[in-house]
Design an enzyme around this catalytic site. Structure first.
Site, PDB file in Angstrom:
ATOM      1  N   ASP A 106      72.601  47.965 108.951  1.00 13.60           N
ATOM      2  CA  ASP A 106      71.994  48.024 110.285  1.00 13.60           C
ATOM      3  C   ASP A 106      70.960  46.917 110.448  1.00 13.60           C
ATOM      4  OD1 ASP A 106      70.133  50.475 112.241  1.00 13.60           O
ATOM      5  OD2 ASP A 106      71.581  48.934 112.815  1.00 13.60           O
TER       6      ASP A 106
ATOM      7  N   LYS B   5      72.964  41.153 112.335  1.00 13.15           N
ATOM      8  CA  LYS B   5      74.435  41.287 112.412  1.00 13.15           C
ATOM      9  C   LYS B   5      75.128  40.086 111.763  1.00 13.15           C
ATOM     10  CE  LYS B   5      72.749  44.644 114.344  1.00 13.15           C
ATOM     11  NZ  LYS B   5      72.401  45.762 113.405  1.00 13.15           N
TER      12      LYS B   5
ATOM     13  N   ASP C 175      76.516  49.743 111.645  1.00 12.47           N
ATOM     14  CA  ASP C 175      76.101  49.984 113.023  1.00 12.47           C
ATOM     15  C   ASP C 175      76.359  48.720 113.849  1.00 12.47           C
ATOM     16  OD1 ASP C 175      72.993  50.724 114.764  1.00 12.47           O
ATOM     17  OD2 ASP C 175      75.060  51.301 115.186  1.00 12.47           O
ATOM     18  N   ASN C 176      76.505  48.877 115.162  1.00 12.08           N
ATOM     19  CA  ASN C 176      76.494  47.766 116.113  1.00 12.08           C
ATOM     20  C   ASN C 176      77.634  46.774 116.005  1.00 12.08           C
ATOM     21  OD1 ASN C 176      73.316  47.973 114.968  1.00 12.08           O
ATOM     22  ND2 ASN C 176      73.749  48.530 117.072  1.00 12.08           N
TER      23      ASN C 176
ATOM     24  N   GLU D 283      72.510  53.307 121.171  1.00 18.55           N
ATOM     25  CA  GLU D 283      71.424  54.302 121.153  1.00 18.55           C
ATOM     26  C   GLU D 283      70.707  54.367 122.502  1.00 18.55           C
ATOM     27  OE1 GLU D 283      71.819  51.987 118.833  1.00 18.55           O
ATOM     28  OE2 GLU D 283      70.084  50.711 118.596  1.00 18.55           O
TER      29      GLU D 283
HETATM   30  N1  LIG Z   1      68.619  40.283 105.857  1.00 24.44           N
HETATM   31  C1  LIG Z   1      67.724  41.279 106.037  1.00 24.44           C
HETATM   32  N2  LIG Z   1      67.193  41.881 104.968  1.00 24.44           N
HETATM   33  C2  LIG Z   1      66.310  42.889 105.151  1.00 24.44           C
HETATM   34  N3  LIG Z   1      65.879  43.313 106.346  1.00 24.44           N
HETATM   35  C3  LIG Z   1      66.403  42.717 107.428  1.00 24.44           C
HETATM   36  C4  LIG Z   1      67.342  41.696 107.346  1.00 24.44           C
HETATM   37  N4  LIG Z   1      67.700  41.343 108.595  1.00 24.44           N
HETATM   38  C5  LIG Z   1      66.969  42.087 109.451  1.00 24.44           C
HETATM   39  N5  LIG Z   1      66.198  42.912 108.737  1.00 24.44           N
HETATM   40  C6  LIG Z   1      65.253  43.851 109.271  1.00 24.44           C
HETATM   41  O1  LIG Z   1      65.918  44.854 110.018  1.00 24.44           O
HETATM   42  C7  LIG Z   1      64.951  45.393 110.888  1.00 24.44           C
HETATM   43  C8  LIG Z   1      65.425  45.742 112.190  1.00 24.44           C
HETATM   44  N6  LIG Z   1      66.277  44.696 112.669  1.00 24.44           N
HETATM   45  C9  LIG Z   1      67.540  44.966 112.811  1.00 24.44           C
HETATM   46  C10 LIG Z   1      68.005  43.850 113.407  1.00 24.44           C
HETATM   47  C11 LIG Z   1      69.383  43.739 113.762  1.00 24.44           C
HETATM   48  N7  LIG Z   1      69.678  44.904 114.606  1.00 24.44           N
HETATM   49  C12 LIG Z   1      69.739  44.661 115.864  1.00 24.44           C
HETATM   50  O2  LIG Z   1      69.474  43.523 116.253  1.00 24.44           O
HETATM   51  C13 LIG Z   1      70.154  45.747 116.788  1.00 24.44           C
HETATM   52  C14 LIG Z   1      70.162  45.412 118.134  1.00 24.44           C
HETATM   53  C15 LIG Z   1      70.547  46.384 119.057  1.00 24.44           C
HETATM   54  N8  LIG Z   1      70.548  46.029 120.430  1.00 24.44           N
HETATM   55  O3  LIG Z   1      70.121  44.870 120.750  1.00 24.44           O
HETATM   56  O4  LIG Z   1      70.997  46.843 121.288  1.00 24.44           O
HETATM   57  C16 LIG Z   1      70.916  47.679 118.664  1.00 24.44           C
HETATM   58  C17 LIG Z   1      70.903  47.994 117.299  1.00 24.44           C
HETATM   59  O5  LIG Z   1      71.273  49.239 116.858  1.00 24.44           O
HETATM   60  C18 LIG Z   1      70.535  47.036 116.366  1.00 24.44           C
HETATM   61  O6  LIG Z   1      70.561  47.385 115.047  1.00 24.44           O
HETATM   62  N9  LIG Z   1      67.026  42.941 113.568  1.00 24.44           N
HETATM   63  N10 LIG Z   1      65.936  43.478 113.086  1.00 24.44           N
HETATM   64  C19 LIG Z   1      63.870  44.346 111.096  1.00 24.44           C
HETATM   65  O7  LIG Z   1      62.707  44.969 110.656  1.00 24.44           O
HETATM   66  C20 LIG Z   1      64.291  43.200 110.245  1.00 24.44           C
HETATM   67  O8  LIG Z   1      63.205  42.659 109.560  1.00 24.44           O
HETATM   68 MG   LIG Z   2      71.583  49.253 114.775  1.00 25.65          MG
END
Ligand SMILES: Nc1ncnc2c1ncn2[C@@H]1O[C@H](Cn2cc(CNC(=O)c3cc([N+](=O)[O-])cc(O)c3O)nn2)[C@@H](O)[C@H]1O
Ligand SMILES: [Mg+2]
Length: 216
Positions: free
Chosen positions: A143, A146, A171-172, A201
């Site tokens: 999650d 992406k 997810d997603n 969500e």
């Molecule tokens: N390589 C990585 N390693 C560890 N943590 C990570 C990494 N990439 C992102 N994260 C962390 O995930 C958390 C949450 N996150 C998730 C995303 C990707 N998810 C989405 O972009 C997303 C976007 C939507 N949306 O735009 O509707 C809906 C969803 O359910 C999603 O998961 N970006 N940050 C953030 O704290 C980030 O630091």
């Molecule tokens: Mg998600």
């Protein structure tokens, strides 16, 4: 001094105000209420969360990896369903989100069930075997970013962290989407995959949870 309060801080405050300490379900309910009534946030949410719960219960995993902790919503859902001996690692890149997630997980009383590791998945995946004494993962929940779904799945394969029977839940795959990932796993003989129809969500937008079983 007017303190800017971030969304993640407002989510944490909603948990501390409305959820009962030690009660994971009340933590989940408090976040879902906040995100559906006050402000949208990218937690997996309750509709997909129920699908996640059913997969966790069915796999009944002894080892779990979550990529992208965010505020700990799915971490709490998963940890509350694990058997006592289970090992659960969740990787979070952003220290501010990790700090909030630790407090959300602790409010649910689940801090002993999950290990939150700060750092990028691509850095940590190669170190998991020796650092945490884990051979393979029974369940992986993707999650995070992406664009990293495919590279991190290939990295887990290369590091020998996946075995026959391992389940990956992503997810997603529709929104924001992970097309290269879906293409790869669909064309690979190693995976049998199907998706659960759902919605993004807290919205009516079409979304899928992508279920992957490793068959060889
Ligand atoms: N390589 C990585 N390693 C560890 N943590 C990570 C990494 N990439 C992102 N994260 C962390 O995930 C958390 C949450 N996150 C998730 C995303 C990707 N998810 C989405 O972009 C997303 C976007 C939507 N949306 O735009 O509707 C809906 C969803 O359910 C999603 O998961 N970006 N940050 C953030 O704290 C980030 O630091
Ligand atoms: Mg998600």
């Amino acid at each position: 001094l007017v303190q800017f309060v971030s969304l993640r801080q407002r989510i944490l405050s909603a948990v501390q105000k409305n959820a009962t300490r030690g009660d994971p379900r009340s933590v989940i309910r408090a976040i879902d209420q906040f995100c559906s009534q006050k402000e949208w946030a990218m937690n997996v949410g309750n509709e997909k969360g129920c699908i996640l719960d059913s997969v966790v219960s069915e796999v009944n995993p002894a080892t779990v990896l979550e990529l992208g902790t965010y505020c700990g919503y799915s971490t709490v859902r998963i940890a509350s369903l694990l058997p006592p001996y289970a090992k659960f690692i969740t990787l979070e890149f952003n220290p501010d989100f990790a700090a909030v997630a630790r407090q959300v997980i602790a409010w649910a009383g689940l801090e002993d069930k999950v290990q939150l590791v700060e750092g990028a998945s691509s850095d940590w995946i190669p170190k998991i075997k020796e650092q945490f004494g884990i051979k393979t993962f029974d369940l992986v929940f993707l999650d995070h970013w992406k664009e990293h779904y495919l590279s991190d799945t290939k990295l887990m394969e290369e590091c020998g962290l996946l075995r026959k029977g391992s389940v990956l839940l992503a997810d997603n795959v529709i929104c924001p989407g992970a097309p290269d990932y879906v293409e790869y796993v669909r064309s690979s003989p190693r995976y049998k995959s199907h998706y659960f129809r759902s919605h993004l969500e807290y919205t009516k937008a079409e979304e899928n949870l992508w279920y992957l079983g490793i068959i060889e």
